[in-house]
Scaffold this motif. Structure first.
Motif, PDB file in Angstrom:
ATOM      1  N   MET A 178      -6.780  -3.609  -8.721  1.00 53.11           N
ATOM      2  CA  MET A 178      -6.532  -2.363  -7.986  1.00 53.11           C
ATOM      3  C   MET A 178      -7.523  -1.286  -8.432  1.00 53.11           C
ATOM      4  O   MET A 178      -7.644  -1.027  -9.629  1.00 53.11           O
ATOM      5  CB  MET A 178      -5.132  -1.827  -8.290  1.00 53.11           C
ATOM      6  N   VAL A 179      -8.182  -0.682  -7.480  1.00 56.27           N
ATOM      7  CA  VAL A 179      -9.153   0.371  -7.807  1.00 56.27           C
ATOM      8  C   VAL A 179      -8.603   1.710  -7.315  1.00 56.27           C
ATOM      9  O   VAL A 179      -8.318   1.868  -6.130  1.00 56.27           O
ATOM     10  CB  VAL A 179     -10.508   0.078  -7.111  1.00 56.27           C
TER      11      VAL A 179
ATOM     12  N   ASP B 239      -7.631   1.124  -3.576  1.00 58.96           N
ATOM     13  CA  ASP B 239      -8.332   0.088  -2.805  1.00 58.96           C
ATOM     14  C   ASP B 239      -8.781   0.557  -1.419  1.00 58.96           C
ATOM     15  O   ASP B 239      -8.767  -0.229  -0.452  1.00 58.96           O
ATOM     16  CB  ASP B 239      -7.453  -1.159  -2.664  1.00 58.96           C
ATOM     17  N   GLY B 240      -9.103   1.815  -1.296  1.00 56.89           N
ATOM     18  CA  GLY B 240      -9.619   2.340  -0.037  1.00 56.89           C
ATOM     19  C   GLY B 240      -8.621   2.375   1.095  1.00 56.89           C
ATOM     20  O   GLY B 240      -8.969   2.741   2.217  1.00 56.89           O
ATOM     21  N   GLN B 241      -7.364   1.986   0.825  1.00 58.32           N
ATOM     22  CA  GLN B 241      -6.412   1.938   1.945  1.00 58.32           C
ATOM     23  C   GLN B 241      -5.028   2.510   1.666  1.00 58.32           C
ATOM     24  O   GLN B 241      -4.312   2.840   2.589  1.00 58.32           O
ATOM     25  CB  GLN B 241      -6.307   0.508   2.500  1.00 58.32           C
ATOM     26  N   ARG B 242      -4.660   2.648   0.378  1.00 59.07           N
ATOM     27  CA  ARG B 242      -3.302   3.130   0.099  1.00 59.07           C
ATOM     28  C   ARG B 242      -3.364   4.550  -0.459  1.00 59.07           C
ATOM     29  O   ARG B 242      -3.926   4.786  -1.533  1.00 59.07           O
ATOM     30  CB  ARG B 242      -2.608   2.177  -0.876  1.00 59.07           C
TER      31      ARG B 242
ATOM     32  N   PHE C 246      -9.350   4.268   7.688  1.00 62.05           N
ATOM     33  CA  PHE C 246      -9.164   3.014   6.935  1.00 62.05           C
ATOM     34  C   PHE C 246      -7.915   3.079   6.057  1.00 62.05           C
ATOM     35  O   PHE C 246      -7.554   2.092   5.422  1.00 62.05           O
ATOM     36  CB  PHE C 246     -10.399   2.713   6.079  1.00 62.05           C
ATOM     37  N   ILE C 247      -7.284   4.242   5.994  1.00 62.47           N
ATOM     38  CA  ILE C 247      -6.070   4.383   5.172  1.00 62.47           C
ATOM     39  C   ILE C 247      -4.874   3.919   6.003  1.00 62.47           C
ATOM     40  O   ILE C 247      -4.606   4.465   7.075  1.00 62.47           O
ATOM     41  CB  ILE C 247      -5.916   5.847   4.697  1.00 62.47           C
ATOM     42  N   THR C 248      -4.187   2.892   5.498  1.00 61.56           N
ATOM     43  CA  THR C 248      -3.153   2.265   6.325  1.00 61.56           C
ATOM     44  C   THR C 248      -1.761   2.248   5.689  1.00 61.56           C
ATOM     45  O   THR C 248      -0.814   1.782   6.319  1.00 61.56           O
ATOM     46  CB  THR C 248      -3.549   0.803   6.644  1.00 61.56           C
TER      47      THR C 248
ATOM     48  N   ALA D 229      -8.658  12.471   0.579  1.00 58.05           N
ATOM     49  CA  ALA D 229      -8.340  11.048   0.736  1.00 58.05           C
ATOM     50  C   ALA D 229      -9.459  10.307   1.466  1.00 58.05           C
ATOM     51  O   ALA D 229      -9.837   9.191   1.092  1.00 58.05           O
ATOM     52  CB  ALA D 229      -7.029  10.905   1.487  1.00 58.05           C
ATOM     53  N   MET D 230      -9.995  10.929   2.498  1.00 61.04           N
ATOM     54  CA  MET D 230     -11.071  10.280   3.268  1.00 61.04           C
ATOM     55  C   MET D 230     -12.302  10.055   2.385  1.00 61.04           C
ATOM     56  O   MET D 230     -13.015   9.059   2.543  1.00 61.04           O
ATOM     57  CB  MET D 230     -11.409  11.110   4.516  1.00 61.04           C
TER      58      MET D 230
END
Ligand code: KG4
Ligand code: ZN
Length: 358
Positions: free
Chosen positions: A1-2, A21-24, A121-123, A328-329
């Motif tokens: 996890m990053v 991880d670029g999404q959470r 990309f944030i889901t 966040a973006m």
């Protein structure tokens, strides 16, 4: 996890967020200094920079706290280094540089406009009150980036492999919303004020011209903006010698609503027309709208309706809180920079680039 801490201060929002991880999305803190600019009807750069300076440290601390993170949990620091207002960018960049050195973390320098795209990309998030796309957009992506400072149509073949198809020749679409709102005496920021006023108006009441440009995918919003001013002057029986900030007092509320609705229709149609045309030429897998104006309900409605009508996949956009400026973006973008082995920035030398383009 990053886990990456993203810092954004390019305009009037001081923002920080932690994204995994670029999404959470683990935290998202935005301190707007918008209130300070309302009396001027627009962002005053020096006031914005001073306000960033006052709140940047507590904003970053709150972003870590909200994400339940200590510095040990953070794998990297990302910051917007352009485009934006020089004095504003400087505050975020100096904070990020200092933290990268003191906390010994890699530093990612991010392009603000690319960042707007990566908001999509944030889901997922444990935070309440977010409506996010279910999955990240698939490439090739046609991105309409519409904000207070930018109006661009970009084709992304892959991460960091993109072509700028077109952009505005003059005002950005959000800037035009802001300026029209000022003429109508509606509060800053103009986008949400015009949207609200437009609900009570007739979008067909006025026919403001759409700019015709030689380049297929370029935009212009200064023409429609000036057309609004001329229409208002005519309605009020005044000419260009009459101060424009006094015109709104002479307009009735229904007149304001009709102008707001008619301007919104033309502005939205302009960007939707070009996006549909580009979709037909490039047949991307996904169409996304990004940037502050992507929060506009009429733009979302028109794009969905028109893409569906030509058998295209549904348009992707994210929660309005991630459409306008946020950290966040920037954190999401930096994750992909790391994944794709883009060079990290030197915390001792990273400079701002106010005129950075895509
Ligand atoms: O992306 P953003 O926060 O900052 C820039 O990068 O410029 O965009 C701010 C812009 C402002 O011009 C604001 O009027 C516009 O986005 N905006 C909207 C809406 N919400 C914000 N425009 C139209 N409709 C909205 N709902
Ligand atoms: Zn922005």
């Amino acid at each position: 996890m990053v886990k990456i801490l993203g810092i954004e201060s390019s305009c009037d929002e001081t923002a920080a967020a932690v994204v995994e991880d670029g999404q959470r999305l683990l935290s998202n803190v935005v301190a707007s200094n918008m209130d300070l600019h309302v009396q001027y009807g627009g962002v005053v750069p020096e006031i914005a920079a001073r306000s960033h300076l006052e709140v940047i440290t507590p904003v970053i601390e709150e972003a870590l706290q909200q994400a339940n993170c200590t510095w040990d949990d953070i794998d990297g620091i990302a910051v917007t280094y352009g485009a934006g207002l020089g004095g504003c960018l400087l505050v975020g960049v100096m904070a990020a540089r200092t933290l990268a050195i003191v906390k010994n973390k890699p530093l990612y320098a991010c392009n603000h406009v690319e960042g707007h795209v990566y908001a999509n990309f944030i889901t997922s998030t444990p935070l309440p009150g977010y409506v996010l796309p279910k999955q990240p957009p698939a490439f090739p992506i046609l991105a309409l980036i519409v904000s207070g400072g930018h109006s661009q149509l970009v084709l992304f073949r892959d991460h960091f492999d993109y072509t700028l198809l077109g952009q505005t020749h003059d005002d950005a679409i959000g800037e035009a919303f802001d300026k029209v709102a000022k003429v109508l005496g509606l509060p800053y920021p103009g986008g949400p004020s015009i949207t609200k006023k437009a609900l009570k108006g007739n979008p067909q009441a006025f026919t403001f011209p759409k700019a015709k440009l030689a380049a297929k995918y370029d935009f212009s919003f200064s023409g429609p903006k000036t057309a609004v001013l001329r229409a208002v002057q005519e309605l009020c029986g005044k000419d260009h010698t009459f101060p424009s900030f006094k015109l709104a007092e002479l307009l009735s509320e229904p007149q304001k609503a009709d102008i707001a609705a008619s301007f919104q229709r033309i502005a939205v149609e302009t960007v939707a027309d070009k996006t549909i045309q580009a979709y037909q030429e490039y047949a991307p897998a996904t169409v996304i709208i990004a940037g502050g104006v992507a929060a506009n309900a009429e733009l979302r409605r028109q794009m969905s309706e028109r893409l569906t009508a030509i058998g295209a996949p549904a348009v992707t956009y994210t929660d309005p809180k991630l459409c306008t400026d946020n950290g966040a973006m920037i954190a999401a973008l930096a994750y992909y920079q790391a994944q794709h082995h883009q060079p990290t920035a030197d915390p001792y030398t990273l400079a701002i680039e106010p005129n950075l383009s895509m």
